[in-house]
Motif scaffolding. Structure first.
Motif, PDB file in Angstrom:
ATOM      1  N   VAL A   1      12.961  12.222   6.453  1.00  0.00           N
ATOM      2  CA  VAL A   1      11.839  12.634   7.303  1.00  0.00           C
ATOM      3  C   VAL A   1      10.730  13.233   6.451  1.00  0.00           C
ATOM      4  O   VAL A   1       9.539  12.971   6.672  1.00  0.00           O
ATOM      5  N   GLY A   2      11.127  14.030   5.450  1.00  0.00           N
ATOM      6  CA  GLY A   2      10.129  14.654   4.590  1.00  0.00           C
ATOM      7  C   GLY A   2       9.315  13.646   3.812  1.00  0.00           C
ATOM      8  O   GLY A   2       8.083  13.734   3.740  1.00  0.00           O
ATOM      9  N   VAL A   3       9.981  12.653   3.216  1.00  0.00           N
ATOM     10  CA  VAL A   3       9.257  11.643   2.451  1.00  0.00           C
ATOM     11  C   VAL A   3       8.318  10.848   3.345  1.00  0.00           C
ATOM     12  O   VAL A   3       7.171  10.561   2.974  1.00  0.00           O
ATOM     13  N   SER A   4       8.790  10.483   4.539  1.00  0.00           N
ATOM     14  CA  SER A   4       7.928   9.728   5.453  1.00  0.00           C
ATOM     15  C   SER A   4       6.721  10.552   5.878  1.00  0.00           C
ATOM     16  O   SER A   4       5.574  10.085   5.829  1.00  0.00           O
TER      17      SER A   4
ATOM     18  N   GLY B   1       0.824  -1.200   0.000  1.00  0.00           N
ATOM     19  CA  GLY B   1       0.000   0.000   0.000  1.00  0.00           C
ATOM     20  C   GLY B   1       0.855   1.245   0.000  1.00  0.00           C
ATOM     21  O   GLY B   1       2.063   1.213  -0.277  1.00  0.00           O
ATOM     22  N   GLN B   2       0.223   2.394   0.333  1.00  0.00           N
ATOM     23  CA  GLN B   2       0.934   3.667   0.338  1.00  0.00           C
ATOM     24  C   GLN B   2       2.076   3.665   1.348  1.00  0.00           C
ATOM     25  O   GLN B   2       3.138   4.251   1.115  1.00  0.00           O
ATOM     26  N   SER B   3       1.886   2.987   2.471  1.00  0.00           N
ATOM     27  CA  SER B   3       2.943   2.912   3.483  1.00  0.00           C
ATOM     28  C   SER B   3       4.166   2.193   2.926  1.00  0.00           C
ATOM     29  O   SER B   3       5.304   2.633   3.106  1.00  0.00           O
ATOM     30  N   ALA B   4       3.944   1.067   2.220  1.00  0.00           N
ATOM     31  CA  ALA B   4       5.064   0.344   1.616  1.00  0.00           C
ATOM     32  C   ALA B   4       5.716   1.182   0.533  1.00  0.00           C
ATOM     33  O   ALA B   4       6.948   1.194   0.386  1.00  0.00           O
ATOM     34  N   TYR B   5       4.889   1.908  -0.244  1.00  0.00           N
ATOM     35  CA  TYR B   5       5.419   2.804  -1.285  1.00  0.00           C
ATOM     36  C   TYR B   5       6.394   3.801  -0.667  1.00  0.00           C
ATOM     37  O   TYR B   5       7.500   4.019  -1.167  1.00  0.00           O
ATOM     38  N   THR B   6       5.986   4.401   0.439  1.00  0.00           N
ATOM     39  CA  THR B   6       6.830   5.391   1.101  1.00  0.00           C
ATOM     40  C   THR B   6       8.093   4.757   1.654  1.00  0.00           C
ATOM     41  O   THR B   6       9.187   5.304   1.544  1.00  0.00           O
TER      42      THR B   6
ATOM     43  N   PHE C   1      13.458  15.919  -2.269  1.00  0.00           N
ATOM     44  CA  PHE C   1      12.915  14.564  -2.364  1.00  0.00           C
ATOM     45  C   PHE C   1      11.405  14.572  -2.571  1.00  0.00           C
ATOM     46  O   PHE C   1      10.857  13.623  -3.128  1.00  0.00           O
ATOM     47  N   ALA C   2      10.737  15.624  -2.114  1.00  0.00           N
ATOM     48  CA  ALA C   2       9.303  15.723  -2.376  1.00  0.00           C
ATOM     49  C   ALA C   2       9.060  15.773  -3.874  1.00  0.00           C
ATOM     50  O   ALA C   2       8.136  15.132  -4.407  1.00  0.00           O
ATOM     51  N   GLY C   3       9.917  16.519  -4.590  1.00  0.00           N
ATOM     52  CA  GLY C   3       9.747  16.634  -6.029  1.00  0.00           C
ATOM     53  C   GLY C   3      10.061  15.354  -6.766  1.00  0.00           C
ATOM     54  O   GLY C   3       9.356  14.968  -7.702  1.00  0.00           O
ATOM     55  N   THR C   4      11.124  14.668  -6.362  1.00  0.00           N
ATOM     56  CA  THR C   4      11.537  13.481  -7.103  1.00  0.00           C
ATOM     57  C   THR C   4      10.689  12.261  -6.785  1.00  0.00           C
ATOM     58  O   THR C   4      10.591  11.350  -7.605  1.00  0.00           O
ATOM     59  N   VAL C   5      10.091  12.186  -5.610  1.00  0.00           N
ATOM     60  CA  VAL C   5       9.348  10.991  -5.188  1.00  0.00           C
ATOM     61  C   VAL C   5       7.891  11.043  -5.619  1.00  0.00           C
ATOM     62  O   VAL C   5       7.337  10.058  -6.120  1.00  0.00           O
ATOM     63  N   PHE C   6       7.238  12.193  -5.447  1.00  0.00           N
ATOM     64  CA  PHE C   6       5.785  12.239  -5.612  1.00  0.00           C
ATOM     65  C   PHE C   6       5.330  12.647  -7.009  1.00  0.00           C
ATOM     66  O   PHE C   6       4.140  12.545  -7.315  1.00  0.00           O
ATOM     67  N   PHE C   7       6.267  13.110  -7.856  1.00  0.00           N
ATOM     68  CA  PHE C   7       5.864  13.421  -9.217  1.00  0.00           C
ATOM     69  C   PHE C   7       5.381  12.174  -9.963  1.00  0.00           C
ATOM     70  O   PHE C   7       4.465  12.238 -10.785  1.00  0.00           O
ATOM     71  N   SER C   8       6.044  11.041  -9.709  1.00  0.00           N
ATOM     72  CA  SER C   8       5.645   9.822 -10.417  1.00  0.00           C
ATOM     73  C   SER C   8       4.210   9.430 -10.078  1.00  0.00           C
ATOM     74  O   SER C   8       3.442   9.005 -10.951  1.00  0.00           O
ATOM     75  N   GLN C   9       3.826   9.572  -8.798  1.00  0.00           N
ATOM     76  CA  GLN C   9       2.448   9.268  -8.426  1.00  0.00           C
ATOM     77  C   GLN C   9       1.479  10.260  -9.058  1.00  0.00           C
ATOM     78  O   GLN C   9       0.371   9.880  -9.462  1.00  0.00           O
ATOM     79  N   TYR C  10       1.886  11.515  -9.143  1.00  0.00           N
ATOM     80  CA  TYR C  10       0.983  12.500  -9.735  1.00  0.00           C
ATOM     81  C   TYR C  10       0.708  12.176 -11.201  1.00  0.00           C
ATOM     82  O   TYR C  10      -0.443  12.118 -11.634  1.00  0.00           O
ATOM     83  N   PHE C  11       1.791  11.964 -11.964  1.00  0.00           N
ATOM     84  CA  PHE C  11       1.583  11.767 -13.403  1.00  0.00           C
ATOM     85  C   PHE C  11       0.916  10.423 -13.715  1.00  0.00           C
ATOM     86  O   PHE C  11       0.155  10.319 -14.677  1.00  0.00           O
TER      87      PHE C  11
END
Length: 836
Positions: A434-437, A68-73, A307-317
């Motif tokens: 910490v930010g990604v978590s 799930g999202q927790s494992a993704y993170t 890391f916010a930019g590099t990690v969550f862009f993939s989920q957005y697109f």
């Protein structure tokens, strides 16, 4: 009885600081540096590729493995955590062991973690393998900065940091694209995302083995394993808390209090351990420097944004816009292009000007603005708006990331380069972890809420879908959902990711505010600090004082500017090439010796009133030099050369070029007086021999009627002065030749004399030509003598002690004698026939 007192300036013989591209070796040419950097940049490419190549594949990976999202993170966070916890350890090891061996070890660790990660059958195994990958990546990212700092001066490092930024950009943009293509290719699949970096890592190993040549520091070491344990435990507990808070338990709960309290307690234990460790993981003394403290704090906040930019862009697109993994990578190109351009351009401009703060401040503004704009996007926002926002954010990140490390390295000695560089990287990784978590937990909470609200608006059918087929917060399969529900899911992820960017913006704003308080110190053109041998004395004066250090007074012995590349080192630059070019009014002239002859390869240094070193150069073979000043005003001009006394003078620079010739006086001298220790009478004719540390004899002479002696033309450094005279015991004394004339008072003690007569026969007649041998208490033969016609013999210049006197001519006779001091000791010997 001997005393050494300086009669002149003693600072001239202090250990000089020398620029070295290899921690004490000859400066490296651009070609040599690029050859050495080739394997290093390839290793850095592997490190970045490991995180970016899976970013666009993560939605499919987690869905395939049933997470799930927790494992993704946690797939992202596990690698960041390992990288964060081990970065200071790698940096410390780099100060103690072979940097080449360490970076190769990091590559091997990365390869092992990657191969096993590609075989993972569940998210738990994958997360564990990501930890191993993170350990290797932590070494690669930390050691890349450390090795660059060991080879390149801070002023030139901006130029090569641009190459590092370009590598970062290529790996960052190429990783998602490559990962997307691999994931979309049916006969490959997502597992090859982990295998793809292995060939690059193996090639990097071979290239590093051939091209990277750095001196190995050999000294007794103590690795701070306790510090590594406690900092890892504190960070891990903090990340576990932010991951599950708001999901497994409320934010305000006993679990929160227990975990945050435990993290604080472990952090305090870590500080105590570091304050007592002989070789601390993070030297706390570094934080006495304001620049290092503020740069570390800024890096912490920048890590959240990066890391916010590099990690969550993939989920957005992929989840908000329904794009494929490949297109997801293509659509992030504006951010990477901005990062590529700004990191490269800023590096080149910083190298030219030596000024870096404006880039940091501008970067903070752009990152904050970019994240703020991204916080307004939704699933159906026009792509050009998203592209502009990403480009603005990328420009800001490129200006901040490497330059925060650069301004820190500019403030420390070479022995602390590894620790200081890794401290900044550590805080950046900590902020990212910490930010990604935390942001991952926020995203999961927001998406769940938005999905519930959206499905409720669809009526009973939507409400019956629960989480829209996400399995209680899992990663949804958009293609399997009905059109209305798919729109709800896409809208939820678009809004949720926008919230993540919006929550990241204040951290970027904090980074911007912190950079405002960092004091700009122009980049040095020399590596600061200790010579290559760690046991050697430190430099006489650092090139650039720390923020807490007072300005260097002109009377202080200056650091010697770097020597030009020698033919043996493969250098191609002329000997007079200025090392620092600040772009202002020129100061030029010729360095001459006391006879008017030009002095080639003399070091010429310019010191500002604030104690900074804006420029220095090495004189050409004809003695000429050129320095570029940052602007008009008073400066201290310093020149020094081997075998000559350094000179310092004040120059006032205006709008026109200034011509100033420099005259270097002769080298240091040594004089003194030889006297008798008993009565202080002058000893004439004493032989004085000066021997240097190589065993060469630069000067010899005899004392005059007043016992005086004098030598000129001696090079500064340690020497041994040996004095001997008839009737006196010889004496050897150490002396340190300073910048002026060193005076030496020598008191010689008179030696004892043993004399007597050898007699033979009943009448006791003097025996001529009898052989007499003197043996000391250790059995060593001290002297031999033959008696004269009167049977007499004598031994002079003897130390006090027990001796044996042996006479031969008839059967040998041995007798003992004790010499108590100076003066004459009589010892007659009677020889008899064997039958008497």
């Amino acid at each position: 009885m001997a005393t050494t007192t300086p009669a002149g300036v003693r600072g001239g013989h202090a250990e000089h600081e020398r620029t070295s591209a290899s921690e004490g070796g000859a400066p490296m040419t651009h070609r040599q540096i690029m050859e050495a950097l080739s394997g290093l940049l390839l290793g850095m490419f592997v490190a970045i590729l490991s995180s970016t190549i899976v970013s666009n594949a993560l939605p499919e990976i987690i869905s395939d493995l049933g997470g799930g999202q927790s494992a993704y993170t946690w797939v992202v966070t596990a690698a960041l955590l390992a990288m964060t916890a081990t970065t200071p350890l790698w940096g410390k090891l780099a100060d103690l062991f072979s940097k080449k061996l360490l970076v190769q070890t990091a590559l091997l660790i990365y390869v092992a973690g990657s191969v096993v990660a590609g075989l993972a059958q569940d998210t738990g195994t994958l997360i564990a393998c990501r930890v191993v990958q993170g350990i290797g990546v932590g070494g690669l990212t930390a050691l890349a900065q450390v090795i660059m700092a060991a080879m390149i001066s801070p002023r030139e490092r901006g130029r090569y940091s641009g190459y590092l930024g370009a590598t970062f950009a290529v790996a960052t943009v190429g990783g998602p694209l490559l990962g997307g293509v691999i994931t979309d290719t049916e006969w490959l699949g997502w597992r090859w995302c982990f295998y793809a970096g292995v060939p690059f890592a193996l090639i990097a190993l071979l290239v590093l083995q051939k091209t990277l040549k750095l001196p190995v520091v050999k000294r007794e070491v103590k690795v701070d394993w306790a510090g590594a344990l406690f900092i890892s435990a504190a960070v891990s507990l903090l990340l576990i808390w932010v991951t599950f808070a708001g999901d497994k338990y409320p934010w305000l709960s006993w679990q929160t209090y227990a975990m945050t309290g435990g993290a604080v307690a472990l952090g305090l234990v870590f500080l105590i351990v570091e304050s007592r460790a002989s070789e601390p993981l993070i030297p706390l003394r570094l934080f006495r420097n304001r620049t290092i403290t503020l740069a570390s704090l800024a890096s912490l906040f920048v890590g959240v944004a990066m890391f916010a930019g590099t990690v969550f862009f993939s989920q957005y697109f992929q989840l908000a816009r329904g794009e494929s993994p490949t297109m997801s990578g293509v659509m992030t190109i504006p951010m990477i292009a901005g990062l590529f351009v700004s990191s490269t351009v800023s590096g080149l401009v910083i190298t030219k000007t030596g000024k870096w703060k404006a880039w940091l401040v501008s970067g903070g503004v752009l990152v904050t603005g970019g994240l703020g704009l991204l916080g307004t996007i939704r699933y159906d926002t026009e792509y050009w708006r998203i592209a502009v926002s990403m480009a603005v954010m990328g420009l800001g990140l490129g200006m901040m990331m490497q330059n925060l490390v650069l301004c820190t390295q500019n403030q420390v000695a070479s022995r602390d380069l590894g620790a200081a560089s890794s401290v900044v990287t550590f805080f950046r990784s900590l902020g990212g972890a910490v930010g990604v978590s935390a942001l991952g937990a926020v995203l999961a909470d927001r998406v769940t809420r938005y999905v519930e609200d959206g499905l409720a608006e669809l009526g009973p059918r939507g409400a019956s879908m629960g989480h829209g087929g996400t399995g209680g917060g899992g990663i949804p399969d958009l293609d399997a959902l009905p059109a209305p529900v798919r729109t709800v899911i896409e809208s939820a992820y678009g809004h949720g990711v926008a919230d993540v960017f919006l929550y990241s913006a204040p951290f970027a704003l904090l980074a911007f505010l912190v950079t405002l308080f960092i004091r700009e110190v122009p980049l040095r053109s020399a590596l600061k600090g200790a010579p290559a041998n760690p046991s050697a004395a430190p430099a006489a004066a650092p090139s650039t004082p720390s923020s807490a250090a007072p300005a260097v007074a002109p009377a202080v012995a200056p650091a010697v500017a770097p020597a030009a590349p020698s033919p043996e080192s493969g250098g191609t630059a002329p000997a007079g090439t200025p090392v620092a070019m600040a772009g202002g009014t020129a100061v030029r002239g010729v360095v001459r010796g006391s006879q008017g002859a030009p002095v080639g390869r003399a070091a010429v240094t310019l010191i500002s009133p604030e104690g900074r070193e804006p420029a220095h150069a090495v004189a050409r073979t004809d003695g000429s030099y050129t320095l570029d000043t940052p602007g008009s005003g008073p400066y201290v001009l310093i020149a020094s050369a081997d075998g000559l006394q350094p000179q310092a003078s004040t120059v006032v620079v205006g709008d026109e070029p200034l011509n100033r010739d420099i005259l270097l006086a002769g080298t240091s001298g040594l004089n003194g007086t030889v006297v008798a220790a008993e009565d202080g009478a002058a000893v004439e004719g004493a032989m004085v021999v000066v021997t240097d540390v190589r065993g060469d004899v630069p000067a010899t002479g005899t004392s005059g009627p007043d016992g005086g002696f004098a030598f000129t033309g001696l090079a500064p450094g340690g020497v041994t002065v040996t004095v001997s005279a008839p009737g006196f015991r010889p004496l050897a004394l150490p002396a340190e030749i300073g910048g002026g004339v060193t005076r030496l008072e020598v008191a010689l003690r008179t030696g004892a004399v043993v004399r007597g007569t050898v007699r033979a026969g009943d009448a006791g007649s003097p025996l001529a030509d009898a052989r007499v041998t003197l043996v000391d208490a250790a059995g060593n033969t001290v002297a031999t003598a033959a008696t004269g016609d009167d049977g007499g013999y004598a031994f002079t210049d003897l130390d006090a002690g027990a001796y044996t006197v042996i006479a031969t001519g008839y059967p040998p006779v041995a007798g003992t004698l004790t010499v108590t001091g100076g003066g004459v000791h009589g010892h007659d010997i009677a020889l008899v026939h064997a039958d008497e």
